[in-house]
Write a protein that holds these residues in place. Structure first.
Motif, PDB file in Angstrom:
ATOM      1  N   PHE A  13      41.187  41.028  40.063  1.00 29.30           N
ATOM      2  CA  PHE A  13      40.392  39.796  40.035  1.00 29.30           C
ATOM      3  C   PHE A  13      41.068  38.770  39.127  1.00 29.30           C
ATOM      4  O   PHE A  13      41.256  37.620  39.515  1.00 29.30           O
ATOM      5  CB  PHE A  13      38.971  40.088  39.547  1.00 29.30           C
ATOM      6  CG  PHE A  13      38.075  38.878  39.569  1.00 29.30           C
ATOM      7  CD1 PHE A  13      37.332  38.577  40.699  1.00 29.30           C
ATOM      8  CD2 PHE A  13      37.989  38.035  38.470  1.00 29.30           C
ATOM      9  CE1 PHE A  13      36.511  37.460  40.730  1.00 29.30           C
ATOM     10  CE2 PHE A  13      37.174  36.911  38.498  1.00 29.30           C
ATOM     11  CZ  PHE A  13      36.429  36.620  39.635  1.00 29.30           C
ATOM     12  N   ASP A  14      41.437  39.200  37.918  1.00 28.48           N
ATOM     13  CA  ASP A  14      42.080  38.275  36.977  1.00 28.48           C
ATOM     14  C   ASP A  14      43.380  37.716  37.537  1.00 28.48           C
ATOM     15  O   ASP A  14      43.703  36.550  37.335  1.00 28.48           O
ATOM     16  CB  ASP A  14      42.358  38.977  35.647  1.00 28.48           C
ATOM     17  CG  ASP A  14      41.092  39.307  34.875  1.00 28.48           C
ATOM     18  OD1 ASP A  14      40.017  38.746  35.211  1.00 28.48           O
ATOM     19  OD2 ASP A  14      41.169  40.132  33.946  1.00 28.48           O
ATOM     20  N   LYS A  15      44.128  38.536  38.240  1.00 31.41           N
ATOM     21  CA  LYS A  15      45.419  38.119  38.766  1.00 31.41           C
ATOM     22  C   LYS A  15      45.288  37.224  39.992  1.00 31.41           C
ATOM     23  O   LYS A  15      46.045  36.265  40.139  1.00 31.41           O
ATOM     24  CB  LYS A  15      46.244  39.352  39.120  1.00 31.41           C
ATOM     25  CG  LYS A  15      47.592  39.076  39.743  1.00 31.41           C
ATOM     26  CD  LYS A  15      48.308  40.381  40.036  1.00 31.41           C
ATOM     27  CE  LYS A  15      49.577  40.261  40.794  1.00 31.41           C
ATOM     28  NZ  LYS A  15      50.402  39.117  40.588  1.00 31.41           N
ATOM     29  N   CYS A  16      44.325  37.527  40.857  1.00 36.75           N
ATOM     30  CA  CYS A  16      44.294  36.893  42.176  1.00 36.75           C
ATOM     31  C   CYS A  16      43.275  35.779  42.354  1.00 36.75           C
ATOM     32  O   CYS A  16      43.453  34.910  43.205  1.00 36.75           O
ATOM     33  CB  CYS A  16      44.035  37.960  43.243  1.00 36.75           C
ATOM     34  SG  CYS A  16      45.328  39.225  43.335  1.00 36.75           S
ATOM     35  N   SER A  59      42.573  36.809  49.267  1.00 34.44           N
ATOM     36  CA  SER A  59      42.288  38.063  49.950  1.00 34.44           C
ATOM     37  C   SER A  59      43.544  38.921  50.095  1.00 34.44           C
ATOM     38  O   SER A  59      43.520  40.122  49.814  1.00 34.44           O
ATOM     39  CB  SER A  59      41.695  37.764  51.328  1.00 34.44           C
ATOM     40  OG  SER A  59      41.393  38.951  52.011  1.00 34.44           O
ATOM     41  N   SER A  60      44.653  38.312  50.500  1.00 30.63           N
ATOM     42  CA  SER A  60      45.888  39.091  50.649  1.00 30.63           C
ATOM     43  C   SER A  60      46.429  39.512  49.282  1.00 30.63           C
ATOM     44  O   SER A  60      46.980  40.609  49.144  1.00 30.63           O
ATOM     45  CB  SER A  60      46.946  38.317  51.443  1.00 30.63           C
ATOM     46  OG  SER A  60      47.359  37.159  50.779  1.00 30.63           O
ATOM     47  N   CYS A  61      46.245  38.692  48.258  1.00 31.53           N
ATOM     48  CA  CYS A  61      46.669  39.058  46.900  1.00 31.53           C
ATOM     49  C   CYS A  61      45.903  40.282  46.419  1.00 31.53           C
ATOM     50  O   CYS A  61      46.488  41.230  45.884  1.00 31.53           O
ATOM     51  CB  CYS A  61      46.460  37.883  45.946  1.00 31.53           C
ATOM     52  SG  CYS A  61      46.875  38.231  44.225  1.00 31.53           S
ATOM     53  N   ILE A  62      44.596  40.288  46.624  1.00 36.46           N
ATOM     54  CA  ILE A  62      43.779  41.432  46.208  1.00 36.46           C
ATOM     55  C   ILE A  62      44.186  42.686  46.969  1.00 36.46           C
ATOM     56  O   ILE A  62      44.311  43.764  46.395  1.00 36.46           O
ATOM     57  CB  ILE A  62      42.278  41.131  46.380  1.00 36.46           C
ATOM     58  CG1 ILE A  62      41.842  40.146  45.304  1.00 36.46           C
ATOM     59  CG2 ILE A  62      41.449  42.403  46.323  1.00 36.46           C
ATOM     60  CD1 ILE A  62      40.420  39.719  45.372  1.00 36.46           C
ATOM     61  N   PRO A  86      36.979  31.049  41.138  1.00 32.27           N
ATOM     62  CA  PRO A  86      35.881  31.789  41.775  1.00 32.27           C
ATOM     63  C   PRO A  86      34.961  30.863  42.564  1.00 32.27           C
ATOM     64  O   PRO A  86      34.650  29.753  42.138  1.00 32.27           O
ATOM     65  CB  PRO A  86      35.136  32.417  40.600  1.00 32.27           C
ATOM     66  CG  PRO A  86      36.137  32.471  39.494  1.00 32.27           C
ATOM     67  CD  PRO A  86      37.021  31.276  39.690  1.00 32.27           C
ATOM     68  N   GLY A  87      34.575  31.326  43.727  1.00 31.27           N
ATOM     69  CA  GLY A  87      33.675  30.560  44.584  1.00 31.27           C
ATOM     70  C   GLY A  87      32.823  31.501  45.400  1.00 31.27           C
ATOM     71  O   GLY A  87      32.723  32.689  45.103  1.00 31.27           O
ATOM     72  N   SER A  88      32.252  30.970  46.459  1.00 28.66           N
ATOM     73  CA  SER A  88      31.354  31.781  47.281  1.00 28.66           C
ATOM     74  C   SER A  88      32.101  32.667  48.275  1.00 28.66           C
ATOM     75  O   SER A  88      31.513  33.584  48.847  1.00 28.66           O
ATOM     76  CB  SER A  88      30.373  30.887  48.026  1.00 28.66           C
ATOM     77  OG  SER A  88      31.097  30.004  48.877  1.00 28.66           O
ATOM     78  N   SER A  89      33.386  32.406  48.487  1.00 26.99           N
ATOM     79  CA  SER A  89      34.179  33.238  49.393  1.00 26.99           C
ATOM     80  C   SER A  89      35.634  33.228  48.936  1.00 26.99           C
ATOM     81  O   SER A  89      36.050  32.397  48.123  1.00 26.99           O
ATOM     82  CB  SER A  89      34.066  32.745  50.830  1.00 26.99           C
ATOM     83  OG  SER A  89      34.620  31.445  50.932  1.00 26.99           O
ATOM     84  N   LEU A  90      36.401  34.185  49.456  1.00 29.11           N
ATOM     85  CA  LEU A  90      37.822  34.278  49.103  1.00 29.11           C
ATOM     86  C   LEU A  90      38.659  33.464  50.066  1.00 29.11           C
ATOM     87  O   LEU A  90      38.385  33.431  51.270  1.00 29.11           O
ATOM     88  CB  LEU A  90      38.290  35.737  49.180  1.00 29.11           C
ATOM     89  CG  LEU A  90      37.656  36.730  48.226  1.00 29.11           C
ATOM     90  CD1 LEU A  90      38.148  38.135  48.540  1.00 29.11           C
ATOM     91  CD2 LEU A  90      37.968  36.369  46.790  1.00 29.11           C
ATOM     92  N   SER A  91      39.687  32.834  49.538  1.00 28.48           N
ATOM     93  CA  SER A  91      40.640  32.157  50.411  1.00 28.48           C
ATOM     94  C   SER A  91      41.548  33.227  51.024  1.00 28.48           C
ATOM     95  O   SER A  91      41.560  34.380  50.588  1.00 28.48           O
ATOM     96  CB  SER A  91      41.478  31.152  49.607  1.00 28.48           C
ATOM     97  OG  SER A  91      42.361  31.832  48.735  1.00 28.48           O
ATOM     98  N   ASP A 108      46.664  47.936  46.689  1.00 30.20           N
ATOM     99  CA  ASP A 108      47.664  48.851  47.261  1.00 30.20           C
ATOM    100  C   ASP A 108      48.676  49.286  46.205  1.00 30.20           C
ATOM    101  O   ASP A 108      49.055  50.455  46.141  1.00 30.20           O
ATOM    102  CB  ASP A 108      48.391  48.212  48.437  1.00 30.20           C
ATOM    103  CG  ASP A 108      47.523  48.102  49.685  1.00 30.20           C
ATOM    104  OD1 ASP A 108      46.461  48.769  49.732  1.00 30.20           O
ATOM    105  OD2 ASP A 108      47.905  47.344  50.598  1.00 30.20           O
ATOM    106  N   ARG A 109      49.116  48.361  45.376  1.00 29.87           N
ATOM    107  CA  ARG A 109      50.089  48.696  44.319  1.00 29.87           C
ATOM    108  C   ARG A 109      49.485  49.654  43.296  1.00 29.87           C
ATOM    109  O   ARG A 109      50.151  50.590  42.850  1.00 29.87           O
ATOM    110  CB  ARG A 109      50.582  47.433  43.614  1.00 29.87           C
ATOM    111  CG  ARG A 109      51.646  46.690  44.389  1.00 29.87           C
ATOM    112  CD  ARG A 109      52.379  45.676  43.525  1.00 29.87           C
ATOM    113  NE  ARG A 109      51.489  44.728  42.892  1.00 29.87           N
ATOM    114  CZ  ARG A 109      51.162  43.536  43.381  1.00 29.87           C
ATOM    115  NH1 ARG A 109      51.660  43.145  44.525  1.00 29.87           N
ATOM    116  NH2 ARG A 109      50.349  42.747  42.725  1.00 29.87           N
TER     117      ARG A 109
END
Length: 86
Positions: free
Chosen positions: A45-48, A61-64, A52-57, A69-70
């Motif tokens: 969360f801190d990295k990506c 989403s791909s960053c998370i 913060p809003g009501s939805s992920l861009s 995965d890492r």
């Protein structure tokens, strides 16, 4: 008196060492999974998430997804290394 105390005259359940070890193993696995999820959630969360809003861009989403995965891959590598040392 709890089931781990010295025997009593009552008909308290008897637990084998294997039963106790299995229960402890299960509890440790659950605690580890919860700690892992909290760590991943916080770090990713801190990295990506920059705003913060009501939805992920799409990029958030791909960053998370990549971040999680890492962490999973790294945990697997560390686990294998630890078990191979024994």
């Amino acid at each position: 008196m709890d089931s781990f105390s010295s025997p009593s005259s009552g008909s308290s359940p008897k637990f084998s060492t294997d039963d106790i070890m299995s229960q402890l193993r299960t509890q440790l696995e659950q605690a580890y999974a919860e700690e892992f999820l909290e760590t991943v959630r916080g770090k990713c969360f801190d990295k990506c998430i920059t705003k913060p809003g009501s939805s992920l861009s799409g990029s958030e989403s791909s960053c998370i997804s990549r971040c999680v995965d890492r962490y999973i891959e790294a945990t697997g590598i560390i686990g294998k290394a630890l078990f191979n040392q024994r």
